[in-house]
Design an enzyme around this catalytic site. Sequence first.
Site, short mmCIF file in Angstrom:
data_model
loop_
_atom_site.label_atom_id
_atom_site.label_comp_id
_atom_site.label_asym_id
_atom_site.label_seq_id
_atom_site.Cartn_x
_atom_site.Cartn_y
_atom_site.Cartn_z
N GLY A 176 0.82 -1.21 0.00
CA GLY A 176 0.00 0.00 0.00
C GLY A 176 0.85 1.26 0.00
O GLY A 176 2.02 1.23 -0.36
N HIS A 199 2.39 4.68 -4.85
CA HIS A 199 2.94 5.83 -5.56
C HIS A 199 3.08 5.43 -7.03
O HIS A 199 2.71 4.31 -7.43
CB HIS A 199 4.28 6.26 -4.95
CG HIS A 199 5.26 5.13 -4.79
ND1 HIS A 199 5.78 4.42 -5.86
CD2 HIS A 199 5.79 4.56 -3.69
CE1 HIS A 199 6.59 3.50 -5.43
NE2 HIS A 199 6.61 3.54 -4.10
N HIS A 208 4.33 1.99 -7.97
CA HIS A 208 3.36 0.89 -7.88
C HIS A 208 2.39 0.94 -9.08
O HIS A 208 2.03 -0.09 -9.64
CB HIS A 208 2.52 1.00 -6.61
CG HIS A 208 3.28 0.86 -5.33
ND1 HIS A 208 3.45 1.89 -4.45
CD2 HIS A 208 3.91 -0.21 -4.80
CE1 HIS A 208 4.15 1.47 -3.41
NE2 HIS A 208 4.45 0.20 -3.60
N LYS A 220 13.29 -2.25 -7.91
CA LYS A 220 13.91 -1.49 -6.82
C LYS A 220 14.32 -2.42 -5.68
O LYS A 220 15.37 -2.25 -5.08
CB LYS A 220 12.96 -0.42 -6.30
CG LYS A 220 13.59 0.35 -5.19
CD LYS A 220 12.74 1.49 -4.72
CE LYS A 220 13.09 1.79 -3.31
NZ LYS A 220 12.46 0.86 -2.37
#
Length: 307
Positions: free
Chosen positions: A41, A44, A47, A164
Site C-alpha cells: 500500500g 505511488h 506501484h 527497486k
Amino acid sequence: MSVSQAAPVPLQIVRTVAELRGVMRGWRAQGLSVALVPTMGALHEGHLDLVREGLRRADRVVTSVFVNPTQFAAHEDLGAYPRQQERDAELLDQTGGHLMFAPTVDEMYAPGAVTRITVGDAETGGPSQGLEGDFRPQMFGGVALVVAKLLNQVQADVAVFGEKDWQQLMVVRRMVRDLDIPTEIFGLPTVRDDHGLALSSRNAYLSADELQIARRLNVILREAADRAAAGQPLATVENDAVAALLEAGFDTVDYVAVRQTDSLAAFSSGVVEGPARILTAARIGRTRLIDNMAVQGARFEGLGSRF
Ligand code: PAF
C-alpha cells in the site's frame, strides 16, 4: 458505445480469501487471464507502473495491499509504515486496476498458522544470503511466505514486482522456481523522480533537507557502477561509494556491493566478470533507503535499467 469502447470495470475491494477465490473463479470461467501486483500500500507512481504493466500482460489485475507483519523485525517500522487504503483504492481505480485485495492480518495469518518458508540459508546459499539478509534477517522469510500465499490465493498467470527491491525479486524468482509455482514473475525497472531518486513509500518519512541528501544516492551509485564496469577493483569502488555517501550526509551505510546479477554471489576475483548489479542500503535519520542498478559495461549489454 461501440464494442471497442467497453466501459471500464470499476475497482472491486475484497477483504477475504473466500471472496477473492469467488471472483477468480468467475474470471477464469470467462477465460480471463490475471496479473497480481503485490504491494504494502501507500501507493505511488512506481506501484501504479506495476499495475499498468499488469494491465498490458493480463485481462484483469489484482493488487494486494497488505502491510505484512512477518517481514518486519520487532524494532522496525511496522507500526509507522504509511497506511492509506482509501487513497490506494482511488489510485487503483483511476489506473484501471480491477481488484484491490486488502485482507486483515488475521485473514492472512489464521491463528495457529505455523508454516514458514526459507529461501536458502548459510549452508545452501541462494539470493537471500547477505546484503538485506544480513541487516534484516526477518525480511525474506516473511516476503517469501506472504508472496507464496498470495500466489496461491490468486493463482495469477503473471506477478509483477519492482526492480527497486532487486534482492527480493531474485528471492521470489528462486522460490517460484524451487516450488514449481506456475506464475511468471516479471520485474519492472525502478521508477525514479526527476533527480533519479527511486520512488518508495518510505520516502514519505524524509524531511526537505533529507530529501536533498537522498537524491545523491543514485548519483553516487551510478558513478560506482561506471567504475566497476570499467574493471576497477570492487573493494575500492565499494569503499569509495560508502565514503561518498557519508560525505553527502547519510548517517550510516549498511552496504554498497557489486554482485552477480541473478545469484547475488560476490565476484571471487574482486572485479566484474559478467552481468552485475550494484546494490546499496543507507540511512538518513529514521529513513532507510535501498537502491540498485545494473553495472553496464560494453561487455555486458542487455541489462538495461530505465535510468
Ligand atoms: O515489496 C513489497 O512491497 C513487499 O515486500 C511485498 C512484495 C508486497 C511483500 O509484502
